[in-house]
Write a protein that holds these residues in place. Structure first.
Motif, mmCIF file in Angstrom:
data_model
loop_
_atom_site.group_PDB
_atom_site.id
_atom_site.type_symbol
_atom_site.label_atom_id
_atom_site.label_comp_id
_atom_site.label_asym_id
_atom_site.label_seq_id
_atom_site.Cartn_x
_atom_site.Cartn_y
_atom_site.Cartn_z
ATOM 1 N N MET A 129 0.824 -1.201 0.000
ATOM 2 C CA MET A 129 0.000 0.000 0.000
ATOM 3 C C MET A 129 0.864 1.259 0.000
ATOM 4 O O MET A 129 0.552 2.247 -0.673
ATOM 5 C CB MET A 129 -0.927 -0.012 1.212
ATOM 6 C CG MET A 129 -1.977 -1.131 1.191
ATOM 7 S SD MET A 129 -2.949 -1.216 2.713
ATOM 8 C CE MET A 129 -3.768 0.379 2.670
ATOM 9 N N LEU A 130 1.947 1.221 0.763
ATOM 10 C CA LEU A 130 2.854 2.370 0.815
ATOM 11 C C LEU A 130 3.513 2.619 -0.538
ATOM 12 O O LEU A 130 3.621 3.765 -1.001
ATOM 13 C CB LEU A 130 3.925 2.134 1.884
ATOM 14 C CG LEU A 130 4.936 3.266 2.108
ATOM 15 C CD1 LEU A 130 4.219 4.525 2.574
ATOM 16 C CD2 LEU A 130 5.994 2.856 3.124
ATOM 17 N N ILE A 131 3.921 1.541 -1.202
ATOM 18 C CA ILE A 131 4.544 1.672 -2.520
ATOM 19 C C ILE A 131 3.543 2.235 -3.529
ATOM 20 O O ILE A 131 3.870 3.097 -4.352
ATOM 21 C CB ILE A 131 5.091 0.311 -2.984
ATOM 22 C CG1 ILE A 131 6.262 -0.122 -2.091
ATOM 23 C CG2 ILE A 131 5.527 0.359 -4.440
ATOM 24 C CD1 ILE A 131 6.745 -1.531 -2.351
ATOM 25 N N GLU A 132 2.278 1.740 -3.467
ATOM 26 C CA GLU A 132 1.256 2.222 -4.375
ATOM 27 C C GLU A 132 0.961 3.697 -4.141
ATOM 28 O O GLU A 132 0.808 4.483 -5.094
ATOM 29 C CB GLU A 132 -0.018 1.395 -4.195
ATOM 30 C CG GLU A 132 -1.145 1.753 -5.146
ATOM 31 C CD GLU A 132 -0.808 1.449 -6.588
ATOM 32 O OE1 GLU A 132 -1.435 2.058 -7.486
ATOM 33 O OE2 GLU A 132 0.066 0.601 -6.832
ATOM 34 N N ALA A 133 0.873 4.081 -2.852
ATOM 35 C CA ALA A 133 0.626 5.493 -2.526
ATOM 36 C C ALA A 133 1.785 6.372 -3.008
ATOM 37 O O ALA A 133 1.573 7.463 -3.546
ATOM 38 C CB ALA A 133 0.431 5.651 -1.024
ATOM 39 N N ASP A 134 3.008 5.885 -2.848
ATOM 40 C CA ASP A 134 4.166 6.657 -3.302
ATOM 41 C C ASP A 134 4.169 6.781 -4.825
ATOM 42 O O ASP A 134 4.515 7.840 -5.368
ATOM 43 C CB ASP A 134 5.447 5.966 -2.828
ATOM 44 C CG ASP A 134 6.688 6.766 -3.161
ATOM 45 O OD1 ASP A 134 6.835 7.876 -2.639
ATOM 46 O OD2 ASP A 134 7.506 6.269 -3.955
ATOM 47 N N ARG A 135 3.739 5.718 -5.515
ATOM 48 C CA ARG A 135 3.674 5.763 -6.975
ATOM 49 C C ARG A 135 2.637 6.785 -7.444
ATOM 50 O O ARG A 135 2.880 7.556 -8.368
ATOM 51 C CB ARG A 135 3.347 4.370 -7.511
ATOM 52 C CG ARG A 135 3.408 4.277 -9.035
ATOM 53 C CD ARG A 135 3.078 2.886 -9.519
ATOM 54 N NE ARG A 135 4.080 1.928 -9.091
ATOM 55 C CZ ARG A 135 3.861 0.943 -8.245
ATOM 56 N NH1 ARG A 135 2.654 0.773 -7.723
ATOM 57 N NH2 ARG A 135 4.807 0.107 -7.910
ATOM 58 N N VAL B 270 2.684 14.463 -8.784
ATOM 59 C CA VAL B 270 3.718 15.496 -8.834
ATOM 60 C C VAL B 270 4.181 15.723 -10.272
ATOM 61 O O VAL B 270 4.352 16.862 -10.717
ATOM 62 C CB VAL B 270 4.909 15.094 -7.932
ATOM 63 C CG1 VAL B 270 6.094 16.033 -8.163
ATOM 64 C CG2 VAL B 270 4.492 15.124 -6.469
ATOM 65 N N THR B 271 4.345 14.620 -10.996
ATOM 66 C CA THR B 271 4.772 14.730 -12.389
ATOM 67 C C THR B 271 3.729 15.470 -13.228
ATOM 68 O O THR B 271 4.062 16.327 -14.059
ATOM 69 C CB THR B 271 5.010 13.335 -12.973
ATOM 70 O OG1 THR B 271 5.987 12.651 -12.184
ATOM 71 C CG2 THR B 271 5.495 13.428 -14.416
ATOM 72 N N GLU B 272 2.445 15.144 -12.984
ATOM 73 C CA GLU B 272 1.373 15.814 -13.723
ATOM 74 C C GLU B 272 1.334 17.298 -13.381
ATOM 75 O O GLU B 272 1.162 18.152 -14.267
ATOM 76 C CB GLU B 272 0.035 15.153 -13.387
ATOM 77 C CG GLU B 272 -1.142 15.742 -14.163
ATOM 78 C CD GLU B 272 -2.458 15.066 -13.808
ATOM 79 O OE1 GLU B 272 -3.492 15.463 -14.360
ATOM 80 O OE2 GLU B 272 -2.432 14.141 -12.966
ATOM 81 N N ALA B 273 1.479 17.626 -12.084
ATOM 82 C CA ALA B 273 1.463 19.037 -11.676
ATOM 83 C C ALA B 273 2.642 19.796 -12.278
ATOM 84 O O ALA B 273 2.495 20.935 -12.738
ATOM 85 C CB ALA B 273 1.492 19.131 -10.153
#
Length: 285
Positions: free
Chosen positions: A177-183, A189-192
Motif C-alpha cells: 500500500m505504501l509503494i502504491e501510494a508513493d507511486r 507530482v509529475t502531472e502538476a
C-alpha cells in the motif's frame, strides 16, 4: 602335481586381491585420507597410488569441488520487533581435506549452525527496512565470521547469499500500500509539474506574441511617420500632404472592396470631384 595346481590358483587369487588392495586410483578433484594403524598417514591426490595392505586404510574420500549448502529457513526477530523468515545458501570448497576430516565431526552441520546463529545476531541488530535494502552487507558480515572457523575446518568460504527475506503478511500488505501510494504521489507530482511547465510556456508564448505585435505596430508607426515626412518634403505643404495621404488610403480601401468576391456594388462618396482632384494631384506629383 594335481595338488600344486589348486594351490597356485589360490596363490594367484590372493595376489590379485592384495594387488587390488594396494593399488588406489584417486579421481580428479578428490582427496583420500589414508590412516596407518589408526593414525593419519597421508593424503592421496588425483592419480595412481600404492598403499600397504592390512596396515593402511582409506579413512575418508573428500570432494575438492565447490559445494553448495542450503541453509534452512528460520524465524528471526528484527531490532524493531518484526518477525521475519530468512534463509541463505553457502558456497564453500575444501582446501585441507585432513582438517575437514579430523577437526570437525560433521562439517556441513557445523556450517549450517554457524550461519544460522550469525544470521540471528545480525538480523536482530537491524531494522526491517535496513534488512530489506542491505543484503550485500548481511552476506559480507556472515562470510567474515565464517572465515575464522573455516581455517580450522580446512575449508574456504567462497560466498554466502541470503536467498529470501519473508516479512509477515500484514507487513507485506502495508508495504504494498505504501509503494502504491508513493507511486500515485509521484504521478500527481509529475502531472502538476507538467501543467506548471505548460502554463509557463503558454505565458512566455503570449508574452512573446504581444512583444512581437507591439514591435510590429511600432515599426508600422515609424514607417508611417517616415512616409508622411517624405510626402511633406515632396509637396511642400503639410495640409496638402495630409489630404493626399488620406485620399491615398481611401483609394486603396475602395480598390480592396472592389476586388473582393463578395462585393457587388461600390459606392463612392458624394464629393467625387474633390476625390478626382486629389487623385489628379497625386498623379501630377
Amino acid at each position: 602335481m594335481e595338488n600344486i595346481i589348486p594351490l597356485l590358483i589360490v596363490l594367484l587369487a590372493f595376489s590379485v586381491v592384495i594387488l587390488a588392495t594396494c593399488v588406489k586410483v584417486v579421481p580428479q578433484k578428490e582427496a583420500w585420507i589414508v590412516e596407518r594403524l589408526g593414525k593419519y598417514h597421508r593424503t592421496l591426490t588425483a592419480g595412481l597410488h600404492l598403499i600397504l595392505p592390512f596396515f593402511d586404510k582409506v579413512r575418508a574420500k573428500v570432494s575438492l569441488k565447490e559445494r553448495v549448502l542450503d541453509i534452512p529457513k528460520q524465524e528471526v526477530i528484527t531490532k524493531d520487533n518484526v518477525l521475519v523468515r530468512i534463509d541463505a545458501v553457502c558456497y564453500f570448497t575444501v582446501v585441507k581435506p585432513e582438517d575437514a576430516v579430523y577437526n570437525i565431526e560433521d562439517l556441513e552441520y557445523a556450517i549450517i549452525q554457524t550461519i544460522q546463529t550469525n544470521l540471528r545476531d545480525i538480523i536482530g541488530s537491524m531494522e526491517l527496512d535496513e534488512i530489506l535494502s542491505s543484503r550485500d552487507k548481511i552476506n559480507a558480515k556472515i562470510k567474515e565470521v565464517l572465515q575464522g572457523a573455516s581455517r580450522t575446518w580446512g575449508i574456504l568460504i567462497n560466498r554466502v547469499e541470503v536467498k529470501e527475506i519473508e516479512p509477515p503478511a500484514n507487513i507485506v500488505q502495508a508495504m504494498s500500500m505504501l509503494i502504491e501510494a508513493d507511486r500515485k504521489k509521484r504521478a500527481m507530482v509529475t502531472e502538476a509539474e507538467g501543467k506548471k511547465k505548460a502554463a509557463v510556456l503558454e505565458a512566455e508564448g503570449y508574452k512573446l506574441a504581444k512583444w512581437q505585435e507591439a514591435e510590429a505596430i511600432e515599426r508600422i508607426g515609424q514607417a508611417r511617420a517616415n512616409a508622411v515626412k517624405s510626402v511633406i518634403e515632396a509637396v511642400g505643404n503639410p495640409e496638402l500632404a495630409g489630404k493626399f495621404l488620406l485620399g491615398d488610403d481611401f483609394v486603396k480601401s475602395v480598390e480592396k472592396m472592389a476586388s473582393s468576391k463578395n462585393s457587388k456594388i461600390v459606392l463612392l462618396p458624394p464629393s467625387v470631384d474633390s476625390l478626382l482632384d486629389l487623385i489628379g494631384k497625386k498623379n501630377g506629383s
